[in-house]
Design a protein around this motif. Structure first.
Motif, short mmCIF file in Angstrom:
data_model
loop_
_atom_site.label_atom_id
_atom_site.label_comp_id
_atom_site.label_asym_id
_atom_site.label_seq_id
_atom_site.Cartn_x
_atom_site.Cartn_y
_atom_site.Cartn_z
N VAL A 59 0.84 -1.19 0.00
CA VAL A 59 0.00 0.00 0.00
C VAL A 59 0.88 1.24 0.00
O VAL A 59 1.66 1.46 0.93
CB VAL A 59 -0.94 0.02 1.22
CG1 VAL A 59 -1.83 1.26 1.18
CG2 VAL A 59 -1.79 -1.24 1.25
N ARG A 62 -3.38 5.44 1.27
CA ARG A 62 -4.75 5.11 1.66
C ARG A 62 -5.56 6.39 1.58
O ARG A 62 -5.29 7.35 2.31
CB ARG A 62 -4.79 4.55 3.09
CG ARG A 62 -3.95 3.29 3.27
CD ARG A 62 -3.85 2.91 4.75
NE ARG A 62 -2.88 1.86 4.96
CZ ARG A 62 -3.19 0.58 5.18
NH1 ARG A 62 -4.47 0.22 5.21
NH2 ARG A 62 -2.25 -0.33 5.35
N TRP A 81 -7.20 2.45 -2.17
CA TRP A 81 -5.76 2.39 -1.99
C TRP A 81 -5.04 2.54 -3.32
O TRP A 81 -5.52 2.09 -4.37
CB TRP A 81 -5.35 1.04 -1.39
CG TRP A 81 -5.78 0.81 0.03
CD1 TRP A 81 -6.28 1.74 0.89
CD2 TRP A 81 -5.74 -0.42 0.74
NE1 TRP A 81 -6.55 1.16 2.11
CE2 TRP A 81 -6.23 -0.17 2.05
CE3 TRP A 81 -5.34 -1.72 0.41
CZ2 TRP A 81 -6.33 -1.17 3.01
CZ3 TRP A 81 -5.44 -2.72 1.36
CH2 TRP A 81 -5.92 -2.45 2.66
N LEU A 83 -1.80 1.00 -4.83
CA LEU A 83 -0.90 -0.12 -4.57
C LEU A 83 0.28 -0.08 -5.53
O LEU A 83 0.21 0.49 -6.62
CB LEU A 83 -1.63 -1.46 -4.75
CG LEU A 83 -2.86 -1.72 -3.88
CD1 LEU A 83 -3.50 -3.05 -4.27
CD2 LEU A 83 -2.50 -1.71 -2.41
#
Length: 244
Positions: A59, A62, A81, A83
């Protein structure tokens, strides 16, 4: 008064309507028809996901949605998120991926938000026809076909041409679905007491259409087993428990 008003056919129709009105309640009850659905909670909040279980993805960011956006979304159960797939080299179009997962439950005739319409409201237009296809997920804890919805959008402005593909699917009442209509059918099944749907939406800012499907298949192979085992409810168990 016209004597034909009380004709034989008229009396028969009135009789049928009266019988139907009397029986509709008991028949619906006996068939366990449900109108508004009861809510069924997540096993664990989406935000509490064990990210170690989705490696090689990590991650990077967020995102927290604002109150008005959450109100429009209709649920505060979500993760958004950014990623990074650490297994591919820097600069690879599948290195960065945007993941958006939502969960909604209970109520009646809920209408899931889908990119097909939401992206149009943000100034995009379809770059090509949307596509439903099946992919095979083979990973620890999962080996099956799942349906996907693949949408490619384009936004054109002065000195700008932005094209992006969004891949998404739903999990509703224990079943996978690719379209909003399929979700409505599952969600509103009159035999069920509970109802929920979860949408998984994936996009790669720098990838093309087929690359995005390839990347989404890889990510779903990591993500779906975690969602099913740790977060989404056991729908069949809840329904059976409610029958006792």
């Amino acid at each position: 008064m016209n004597r034909r008003f009380f004709s034989f056919h008229f009396v028969i129709v009135v009789f049928i309507l009266i019988v139907a009105a009397i029986l509709v309640g008991p028949v619906a009850w006996s068939m366990n028809f449900q109108q508004a659905k009861a809510a069924i909670p997540l096993r664990k909040p989406l935000s509490a996901m064990d990210v170690e279980r989705i490696r090689p993805y990590r991650v990077v960011e967020r995102v927290t949605l604002d109150g008005p956006v959450i109100d429009a979304l209709g649920t505060d159960q979500y993760i958004q998120w950014l990623l990074e797939d650490t297994s591919v080299p820097p600069g690879d179009p599948l290195r960065l991926v945007q993941l958006f997962v939502t969960y909604d439950t209970g109520g009646q005739n809920l209408v899931p938000h889908v990119p097909d319409e939401c992206r149009l409201g943000a100034g995009y237009e379809a770059a090509m026809p949307h596509d439903n296809r099946d992919i095979h997920i083979e990973s620890p804890g999962m080996n099956r076909e799942v349906p996907l919805r693949v949408c490619t959008f384009v936004k054109t402005a002065v000195f700008q041409h932005n094209e992006q593909t969004v891949v998404y699917l739903f999990h509703t009442n224990g079943e996978f679905a690719a379209t909003r209509d399929a979700v409505r059918i599952l969600f509103n099944d009159p035999r069920d007491r509970f109802a929920y749907f979860s949408k998984v939406e994936i996009s790669f800012p720098k990838a093309g259409r087929e690359e995005s499907v390839q990347g989404a298949t890889k990510l779903l192979g990591k993500l779906l087993p975690v969602l099913l085992s740790d977060h989404l409810p056991d729908f069949d168990a809840a329904e059976k428990a409610a029958e006792k």
